[in-house]
Design a protein around this motif. Structure first.
Motif, PDB file in Angstrom:
ATOM      1  N   TYR A  34    -117.419 -11.054 -35.546  1.00  6.18           N
ATOM      2  CA  TYR A  34    -116.958  -9.852 -34.831  1.00  6.18           C
ATOM      3  C   TYR A  34    -117.793  -8.427 -35.010  1.00  6.18           C
ATOM      4  CZ  TYR A  34    -113.625  -5.995 -33.940  1.00  6.18           C
ATOM      5  OH  TYR A  34    -112.823  -4.918 -33.595  1.00  6.18           O
TER       6      TYR A  34
ATOM      7  N   LEU B 185    -112.560   1.012 -33.017  1.00  4.37           N
ATOM      8  CA  LEU B 185    -111.220   0.179 -33.794  1.00  4.37           C
ATOM      9  C   LEU B 185    -110.552   1.386 -34.224  1.00  4.37           C
ATOM     10  CD1 LEU B 185    -112.352  -2.239 -36.445  1.00  4.37           C
ATOM     11  CD2 LEU B 185    -110.735  -2.656 -34.786  1.00  4.37           C
TER      12      LEU B 185
ATOM     13  N   LYS C  42    -102.415  -1.776 -29.077  1.00  7.26           N
ATOM     14  CA  LYS C  42    -103.132  -2.847 -28.633  1.00  7.26           C
ATOM     15  C   LYS C  42    -102.810  -3.264 -27.159  1.00  7.26           C
ATOM     16  CE  LYS C  42    -104.754  -7.445 -29.986  1.00  7.26           C
ATOM     17  NZ  LYS C  42    -104.446  -8.584 -31.270  1.00  7.26           N
TER      18      LYS C  42
ATOM     19  N   ARG D 126    -108.684  -2.330 -29.974  1.00 11.21           N
ATOM     20  CA  ARG D 126    -108.484  -3.195 -31.201  1.00 11.21           C
ATOM     21  C   ARG D 126    -107.862  -2.109 -32.510  1.00 11.21           C
ATOM     22  NH1 ARG D 126    -114.409  -5.950 -30.466  1.00 11.21           N
ATOM     23  NH2 ARG D 126    -113.831  -7.771 -29.173  1.00 11.21           N
TER      24      ARG D 126
ATOM     25  N   THR E 219    -106.672  -1.842 -36.723  1.00  5.94           N
ATOM     26  CA  THR E 219    -106.967  -2.258 -38.045  1.00  5.94           C
ATOM     27  C   THR E 219    -105.911  -1.509 -38.827  1.00  5.94           C
ATOM     28  OG1 THR E 219    -108.561  -2.502 -39.717  1.00  5.94           O
ATOM     29  CG2 THR E 219    -108.720  -0.676 -38.335  1.00  5.94           C
TER      30      THR E 219
ATOM     31  N   GLY F  24    -100.515  -9.204 -34.631  1.00  6.61           N
ATOM     32  CA  GLY F  24    -101.933  -9.704 -33.885  1.00  6.61           C
ATOM     33  C   GLY F  24    -102.782  -8.458 -34.419  1.00  6.61           C
ATOM     34  N   ILE F  25    -102.715  -7.741 -35.511  1.00  6.54           N
ATOM     35  CA  ILE F  25    -103.612  -6.947 -36.140  1.00  6.54           C
ATOM     36  C   ILE F  25    -105.050  -7.443 -35.949  1.00  6.54           C
ATOM     37  CG2 ILE F  25    -104.357  -5.222 -37.778  1.00  6.54           C
ATOM     38  CD1 ILE F  25    -101.721  -4.562 -36.307  1.00  6.54           C
ATOM     39  N   ASP F  26    -105.871  -6.733 -35.358  1.00  9.44           N
ATOM     40  CA  ASP F  26    -107.358  -7.437 -35.078  1.00  9.44           C
ATOM     41  C   ASP F  26    -108.300  -7.459 -36.318  1.00  9.44           C
ATOM     42  OD1 ASP F  26    -107.273  -7.731 -32.100  1.00  9.44           O
ATOM     43  OD2 ASP F  26    -106.786  -5.637 -32.317  1.00  9.44           O
ATOM     44  N   VAL F  27    -108.140  -6.359 -37.274  1.00 10.71           N
ATOM     45  CA  VAL F  27    -109.097  -6.481 -38.411  1.00 10.71           C
ATOM     46  C   VAL F  27    -108.163  -5.988 -39.309  1.00 10.71           C
ATOM     47  CG1 VAL F  27    -111.197  -5.547 -39.371  1.00 10.71           C
ATOM     48  CG2 VAL F  27    -110.987  -5.985 -36.811  1.00 10.71           C
TER      49      VAL F  27
ATOM     50  N   VAL G 173    -109.893 -14.013 -39.115  1.00 15.52           N
ATOM     51  CA  VAL G 173    -109.599 -12.548 -38.827  1.00 15.52           C
ATOM     52  C   VAL G 173    -110.586 -11.772 -39.725  1.00 15.52           C
ATOM     53  CG1 VAL G 173    -107.998 -12.266 -40.816  1.00 15.52           C
ATOM     54  CG2 VAL G 173    -107.904 -10.829 -38.707  1.00 15.52           C
TER      55      VAL G 173
END
Length: 376
Positions: free
Chosen positions: A9, A49, A79, A85, A87, A103-106, A132
């Motif tokens: 990523y 982010l 999101k 995205r 975090t 569904g948190i990306d980071v 992740v």
């Protein structure tokens, strides 16, 4: 663990970039309106982010410790509606589970958590079987081994998409910084984990918005990959860390002024000149080592003299004289006296170690450890 040339990523975000990875958003998610207002402004800046603290580990009770699960729903809205995205920080296995549900990306692991191997292992266990990206902040205190250990624990859980965040280190000594940068530690981390992205958090290092730009630029000059900057629509009314947050407009100015340096020389003449200077540096370093060897030989001679005359190793007045005069000599030579003071502290430790061994020769039970960093 070598992170070079890995398809991750972070590598995708950094590939072919003309600017650093930018992570921005409020220190804490305080209200749905605040989160959405900030996110909408940051989307226009092409921030990579969007960050916001949901659970806030505070030093003392009865202070704002984060909005909790409700804040995750707000990040989910950012999101879905803005396509950004997102975090947030996690400090327990339950935090991980709840963040992933939304569904948190980071995810990122904070400084107070990194310092506790049990807490990091709990997070690592919660991450098993999950893919992740995870960012790991340095521990509160300047302990490289703890930082490395935290990254290794997460890596061994199966997470290979990792980055480190440098947010500075606590110290009792007076400083213009909220947390001392101690740049040498993240430099050593970069050397230990080749290719690991390292992101600077100038908000926490500086503690004031005025220091964000110079700290960010210094980090980029040293090859850092990105910045994490706390951004709030009205910093003066922020529920946590108001002094170190900036408005989206101020963030835009900071990002606009940042310069990304080339990773290497791109001209044959420049390469040739750099190599010539490096050879001269090598020769100067050889002279320094030779001079240090001569000094240590003299230290051993005076150690023998002290032993023969039953005189203690540490002569405090002599040390004060050295510490004072060498700094003065440095100033006269145009060298940073603080650097020379730190250098002579190390030289003094080694000198004491050598003389102590001489004093104790013949009594194995009293032989000190031979590692210089263990001496005092």
């Amino acid at each position: 663990m070598n992170f070079k040339n890995k398809d991750t990523y972070f590598s995708d975000l950094l590939a072919g970039r003309g600017r650093p990875l930018v992570i921005a958003g409020p220190c804490s998610a305080e209200s749905e309106q605040q989160v959405m207002e900030t996110a909408e402004a940051l989307k226009k800046l092409n921030v990579h982010l969007f960050r916001a603290g949901i659970w806030k580990p505070r030093s003392r009770p009865n202070t704002f410790e984060g909005i909790g699960l409700l804040g995750l729903e707000w990040l989910g809205r950012v999101k879905r509606e803005l396509g950004m995205r997102v975090t947030t920080e996690v400090a327990t296995g339950r935090h991980v589970e709840e963040a992933l549900k939304q569904g948190i990306d980071v995810l990122w692991i904070g400084a107070r958590t990194t310092v506790n191997p049990f807490a990091v292992q709990e997070i690592a266990d919660a991450l098993r079987g999950v893919q992740v990206p995870v960012m790991v902040k340095n521990p509160v205190n300047p302990d490289l081994a703890l930082w490395i250990g935290a990254i290794e624990r997460i890596y061994q859980s199966g997470i290979t998409d990792l980055a480190a965040i440098h947010r500075g280190f606590s110290s009792y000594q007076p400083s213009k910084y909220r947390n001392l940068p101690v740049w040498q530690i993240p430099i050593e981390l970069k050397a230990h984990f080749q290719g690991l992205p390292v992101i600077v958090d100038p908000s926490h290092i500086g503690g004031t918005r005025e220091l964000i730009h110079p700290l960010s630029q210094r980090a980029l000059d040293m090859g850092y990959d990105g910045v994490m900057i706390e951004t709030h629509p009205n910093p003066a009314e922020a529920l946590s860390d108001p002094e170190q947050q900036v408005t989206p407009a101020a963030l835009a100015e900071i990002l606009d002024k940042l310069q990304v340096r080339k990773t290497n020389y791109d001209d044959a003449e420049l390469v040739s000149r750099a190599e010539e200077l490096r050879l001269q540096i090598d020769a100067a370093d050889h002279d320094i080592i030779t001079a240090l060897a001569k000094r240590m030989a003299l230290v051993e001679q005076i150690g023998e003299y002290k032993k023969q005359n039953n005189v203690q190793v540490l002569q405090l007045e002599r040390w004060k004289e050295i510490f004072r005069t060498r700094a003065d000599w440095a100033t006269e030579a145009g060298i940073n006296p603080i650097f020379v003071e730190e250098l002579y502290k190390l030289i003094h430790v080694e000198s004491i170690r050598k003389q102590t061994i001489i004093m104790q020769t013949g009594n194995p039970e009293l032989q000190p450890d031979t590692k210089p960093e263990q001496a005092s």
